[in-house]
Design a protein around this motif. Structure first.
Motif, PDB file in Angstrom:
ATOM      1  N   VAL A 253       0.834  -1.208   0.000  1.00 40.56           N
ATOM      2  CA  VAL A 253       0.000   0.000   0.000  1.00 40.56           C
ATOM      3  C   VAL A 253       0.863   1.251   0.000  1.00 40.56           C
ATOM      4  N   PHE A 254       1.916   1.226   0.787  1.00 38.70           N
ATOM      5  CA  PHE A 254       2.785   2.397   0.876  1.00 38.70           C
ATOM      6  C   PHE A 254       3.494   2.645  -0.448  1.00 38.70           C
ATOM      7  N   ALA A 255       3.924   1.557  -1.103  1.00 34.61           N
ATOM      8  CA  ALA A 255       4.602   1.713  -2.392  1.00 34.61           C
ATOM      9  C   ALA A 255       3.649   2.270  -3.439  1.00 34.61           C
ATOM     10  N   ILE A 256       2.401   1.794  -3.453  1.00 32.67           N
ATOM     11  CA  ILE A 256       1.418   2.316  -4.409  1.00 32.67           C
ATOM     12  C   ILE A 256       1.129   3.785  -4.142  1.00 32.67           C
ATOM     13  N   ARG A 257       1.034   4.130  -2.872  1.00 29.13           N
ATOM     14  CA  ARG A 257       0.747   5.520  -2.530  1.00 29.13           C
ATOM     15  C   ARG A 257       1.866   6.464  -2.943  1.00 29.13           C
ATOM     16  N   ASP A 258       3.081   5.911  -3.031  1.00 30.29           N
ATOM     17  CA  ASP A 258       4.220   6.743  -3.422  1.00 30.29           C
ATOM     18  C   ASP A 258       4.217   7.103  -4.900  1.00 30.29           C
ATOM     19  N   ARG A 259       3.382   6.444  -5.707  1.00 32.44           N
ATOM     20  CA  ARG A 259       3.349   6.735  -7.135  1.00 32.44           C
ATOM     21  C   ARG A 259       2.524   7.987  -7.373  1.00 32.44           C
ATOM     22  N   LYS A 260       3.190   9.127  -7.305  1.00 33.68           N
ATOM     23  CA  LYS A 260       2.485  10.408  -7.321  1.00 33.68           C
ATOM     24  C   LYS A 260       2.610  11.156  -8.635  1.00 33.68           C
ATOM     25  N   GLY A 261       3.237  10.562  -9.607  1.00 33.29           N
ATOM     26  CA  GLY A 261       3.399  11.255 -10.887  1.00 33.29           C
ATOM     27  C   GLY A 261       2.149  11.172 -11.742  1.00 33.29           C
ATOM     28  N   ARG A 262       2.304  11.569 -12.994  1.00 38.94           N
ATOM     29  CA  ARG A 262       1.166  11.513 -13.918  1.00 38.94           C
ATOM     30  C   ARG A 262       0.776  10.084 -14.251  1.00 38.94           C
ATOM     31  N   GLY A 263       1.764   9.177 -14.208  1.00 34.95           N
ATOM     32  CA  GLY A 263       1.505   7.787 -14.538  1.00 34.95           C
ATOM     33  C   GLY A 263       1.576   7.501 -16.015  1.00 34.95           C
ATOM     34  N   VAL A 264       1.920   8.507 -16.817  1.00 36.97           N
ATOM     35  CA  VAL A 264       2.026   8.356 -18.264  1.00 36.97           C
ATOM     36  C   VAL A 264       3.376   8.888 -18.705  1.00 36.97           C
ATOM     37  N   ILE A 265       4.114   8.082 -19.473  1.00 36.62           N
ATOM     38  CA  ILE A 265       5.420   8.496 -19.970  1.00 36.62           C
ATOM     39  C   ILE A 265       5.262   8.929 -21.424  1.00 36.62           C
ATOM     40  N   ILE A 266       5.639  10.145 -21.716  1.00 34.52           N
ATOM     41  CA  ILE A 266       5.586  10.670 -23.087  1.00 34.52           C
ATOM     42  C   ILE A 266       6.977  11.138 -23.475  1.00 34.52           C
ATOM     43  N   PRO A 267       7.328  11.093 -24.770  1.00 30.51           N
ATOM     44  CA  PRO A 267       8.675  11.510 -25.187  1.00 30.51           C
ATOM     45  C   PRO A 267       8.956  12.968 -24.823  1.00 30.51           C
ATOM     46  N   ILE A 268      10.152  13.200 -24.307  1.00 27.97           N
ATOM     47  CA  ILE A 268      10.643  14.558 -24.014  1.00 27.97           C
ATOM     48  C   ILE A 268      11.900  14.748 -24.844  1.00 27.97           C
ATOM     49  N   TYR A 269      11.976  15.847 -25.598  1.00 25.07           N
ATOM     50  CA  TYR A 269      13.036  16.001 -26.599  1.00 25.07           C
ATOM     51  C   TYR A 269      14.279  16.717 -26.099  1.00 25.07           C
ATOM     52  N   GLU A 270      14.270  17.235 -24.890  1.00 24.50           N
ATOM     53  CA  GLU A 270      15.429  17.880 -24.290  1.00 24.50           C
ATOM     54  C   GLU A 270      15.585  17.362 -22.869  1.00 24.50           C
ATOM     55  N   PRO A 271      16.817  17.347 -22.357  1.00 24.42           N
ATOM     56  CA  PRO A 271      16.982  16.944 -20.959  1.00 24.42           C
ATOM     57  C   PRO A 271      16.173  17.861 -20.042  1.00 24.42           C
ATOM     58  N   PRO A 272      15.318  17.335 -19.191  1.00 22.30           N
ATOM     59  CA  PRO A 272      14.524  18.176 -18.288  1.00 22.30           C
ATOM     60  C   PRO A 272      15.419  18.947 -17.327  1.00 22.30           C
ATOM     61  N   ARG A 273      14.915  20.090 -16.890  1.00 25.21           N
ATOM     62  CA  ARG A 273      15.644  20.906 -15.925  1.00 25.21           C
ATOM     63  C   ARG A 273      15.202  20.581 -14.502  1.00 25.21           C
ATOM     64  N   ALA A 274      16.114  20.808 -13.568  1.00 23.07           N
ATOM     65  CA  ALA A 274      15.784  20.609 -12.161  1.00 23.07           C
ATOM     66  C   ALA A 274      14.846  21.703 -11.690  1.00 23.07           C
ATOM     67  N   GLN A 275      14.254  21.527 -10.524  1.00 26.98           N
ATOM     68  CA  GLN A 275      13.373  22.546  -9.973  1.00 26.98           C
ATOM     69  C   GLN A 275      14.116  23.845  -9.691  1.00 26.98           C
ATOM     70  N   SER A 276      15.457  23.755  -9.557  1.00 21.51           N
ATOM     71  CA  SER A 276      16.263  24.966  -9.393  1.00 21.51           C
ATOM     72  C   SER A 276      16.432  25.720 -10.700  1.00 21.51           C
ATOM     73  N   GLY A 277      16.082  25.096 -11.820  1.00 21.31           N
ATOM     74  CA  GLY A 277      16.175  25.763 -13.126  1.00 21.31           C
ATOM     75  C   GLY A 277      17.372  25.367 -13.942  1.00 21.31           C
ATOM     76  N   ARG A 278      18.381  24.727 -13.348  1.00 15.93           N
ATOM     77  CA  ARG A 278      19.559  24.351 -14.113  1.00 15.93           C
ATOM     78  C   ARG A 278      19.380  22.963 -14.701  1.00 15.93           C
ATOM     79  N   PRO A 279      20.056  22.655 -15.803  1.00 19.34           N
ATOM     80  CA  PRO A 279      19.969  21.304 -16.366  1.00 19.34           C
ATOM     81  C   PRO A 279      20.731  20.315 -15.487  1.00 19.34           C
ATOM     82  N   LEU A 280      20.192  19.112 -15.365  1.00 17.71           N
ATOM     83  CA  LEU A 280      20.887  18.074 -14.611  1.00 17.71           C
ATOM     84  C   LEU A 280      21.938  17.427 -15.496  1.00 17.71           C
ATOM     85  N   ARG A 281      23.074  17.121 -14.898  1.00 18.10           N
ATOM     86  CA  ARG A 281      24.132  16.417 -15.591  1.00 18.10           C
ATOM     87  C   ARG A 281      23.770  14.926 -15.665  1.00 18.10           C
TER      88      ARG A 281
END
Length: 568
Positions: A253-281
């Protein structure tokens, strides 16, 4: 009443009562008197006249488990243990459970004894009298086959709960090594009402030999206690099992509850940025997606530094017998390092401490490999902490989870050792202790010792999985998006996700010059192989102990009692 010849009775009396002269390292007498009570328990009194064979006294091991003459398994409960000398003066007794035996230690550890002594050991046993159709029977190892010293005189006597007609008494004895059918002298004793006792006189016994006696008598002399309900026998185990099931359900139950994302994976064409705004290495993306620093993180970081113009990579030419293990020297370009993250700067300095890094040299220089390993361990901690700070993506971040796992592991080891001592209360209690320990471990791990993302972190991880999806399937978007510069820019990320071959396949047919930061051997015509570089780099670390980062019928000796004993 019918009796055996007087000569046999005299022989028996001599065997029971008259100890022989003292002999070094020999037990003069081992006489066992057993009284069967109406409640089917027995009281055992062992009179042992012996040189203790040890400086403090003797010990007796009485097994809990036994096998009946017809092969049935039984289990004994041994209580009320005491020991005295021949005059009734008490000895110090320590009772413990050891290796399936009731271990009875007689003597004072602070007192040294010598010479022939008499020890009278008494204890009560439940479960030794076994019911059969038409009769009940006691089958008992009167002189234990595991006794350490030879026995000059062995004997036993079994007192019945009430007088029994002589024809209704069944008796037998076996002496010698385990499984022996050799019999001994048997005599009965009684009154006008019938037989009240059966006596057995054995021969002298060598070490490893014993005297086993069997006495059967009619039904009705003893009353067995009511059987313990099965649920009471397994109560501790059932409670422990229920707790384990609840812990497993909690984990799910705890593991299922931890799944808090959208639950759908879609292609992303650029490396996502961190919440701080900088790109992650690449290595940071590895931590966010996998919750650890994987074995691909460091070769991907080297290539990322090369793409950014800070280092160059060379594939060194080898002889024909070393072509299978390539060498990749890495050198600094001397370019400005102002844009490096703190952990990147530390890795750069550690890798190029000698001016040049070589996978072949690392495999050969164990001292340098060890130094690099120690540096990388600290850098990994810094990397995990920096990812947690810059992304703000965690409820429990990787570094905290790693520390808690170590604490939990130490706690479980201590718990396992502690649960083992529950065997003093029976195997069920020990097993229940292990179940409770497992349930506790599962609960603590799920709640506190595993990496857990918050809602924003779960979405960010899904974005990175979307970028990985793009790297795996980029050939579908070749005409619209792909360029040679993009190949180099995204190659380190493809390496860290293990899809570099698929990423390279997307550029098949596109004319691309060799990367400026790479110089290949003539054999490979300057074509950089990210997979070969990753394997060589990672394997050289592993070979040094520095790599991989941080992943995540009846016969003698056949009855109850018996066991062994000797001096201590």
């Amino acid at each position: 009443m019918p009796t055996r010849p007087l000569a046999l009775a005299a022989l028996l009396a001599l065997g029971l009562l008259a100890p022989l002269g003292a002999r070094a390292a020999e037990t003069e007498q081992y006489a066992t008197a057993i009284t069967i009570a109406p409640d089917a328990s027995i009281r055992v009194v062992e009179t042992i006249t012996t040189d203790p064979l040890g400086p403090h006294g003797i010990y007796r091991d009485v097994p809990f488990a036994f096998t009946t003459a017809d092969g049935r398994a039984g289990r004994l409960a041994i209580t009320d243990v005491s020991a005295t000398d021949e005059n009734g003066a008490p000895y110090e007794v320590v009772v413990s459970e050891q290796g399936g035996n009731e271990h009875i230690r007689v003597g004072d550890p602070n007192v040294t004894v010598s010479g022939v002594k008499t020890y009278v050991i008494s204890y009560t046993v439940r479960g030794a009298v076994v019911p059969y159709p038409g009769f009940d029977e006691l089958y008992w190892n009167a002189t234990p086959p595991g006794w350490q010293a030879p026995v000059a005189s062995s004997s036993a006597q079994v007192e019945l709960p009430a007088p029994v007609p002589v024809a209704a008494v069944r008796s037998a004895c076996y002496e010698g090594a385990a499984g022996s059918k050799e019999s001994c002298a048997i005599a009965t004793r009684g009154d006008v009402n019938g037989v009240t006792a059966v006596a057995f006189a054995g021969r002298a016994l060598a070490p490893g030999e014993g005297l086993t006696v069997a006495v059967g008598f009619p039904k009705g002399l003893v009353t067995y206690p009511p059987p313990v309900p099965w649920w009471r026998q397994w109560l501790f185990t059932l409670l422990g099992g229920a707790l384990l099931v609840l812990a497993a359900a909690f984990a799910i139950v705890f593991a299922i509850r931890d799944r808090k994302g959208r639950g759908v994976i879609i292609p992303i064409y650029e490396p996502p940025r961190a919440q701080s705004g900088r790109p992650l290495r690449p290595a940071e993306a590895d931590v966010l997606v996998h919750g650890r620093v994987g074995r691909r993180a460091w070769p991907a970081t080297v290539v990322d530094l090369a793409v950014r113009g800070l280092v160059t990579i060379e594939e060194a030419a080898g002889s024909w017998w070393t072509l299978w293990r390539k060498d990749y020297p890495v050198k600094s370009t001397g370019a400005e390092r102002a844009g490096l993250e703190p952990w990147e700067a530390s890795f750069f300095d550690a890798l190029l401490a000698g001016g040049t890094f070589s996978t072949r040299a690392l495999r050969r220089d164990t001292a340098a490999a060890r130094a690099l390993y120690m540096n990388v361990q600290q850098i990994e901690q810094d990397l995990r902490k920096e990812v947690a700070t810059d992304t703000a993506a965690y409820v429990v971040d990787p570094q905290t989870a790693r520390v808690r796992k170590v604490v939990l592991l130490v706690g479980l080891i201590i718990g396992c050792l502690s649960a083992f001592f529950l065997s003093a209360f029976g195997r069920d209690a020990m097993f229940a202790g292990y179940l409770v320990l497992a349930a506790t471990g599962i609960t603590l791990y799920v709640r506190s010792a595993r990496v857990r993302l918050n809602a924003a972190g779960a979405k960010e991880r899904e974005d990175w999985l979307g970028f990985k999806l793009y790297l795996e399937t980029a050939e579908k978007y070749r005409l619209e998006n792909l360029t040679p510069d993009q190949f180099q820019k995204f190659l380190p990320y493809a390496m860290v996700f293990g899809v570099e071959k698929k990423w390279a396949r997307a550029f098949a047919g596109i004319a691309m010059p060799p990367p400026a930061w790479y110089s290949g051997s003539a054999a490979n015509a300057g074509v950089f192989s990210a997979s070969a570089f990753t394997a060589s780099f990672s394997n050289s670390f592993a070979a040094s102990g520095a790599g991989g980062a941080s992943g995540g019928g009846g016969g003698a000796g056949g009855g109850g009692g018996g066991g062994g004993g000797g001096g201590w």
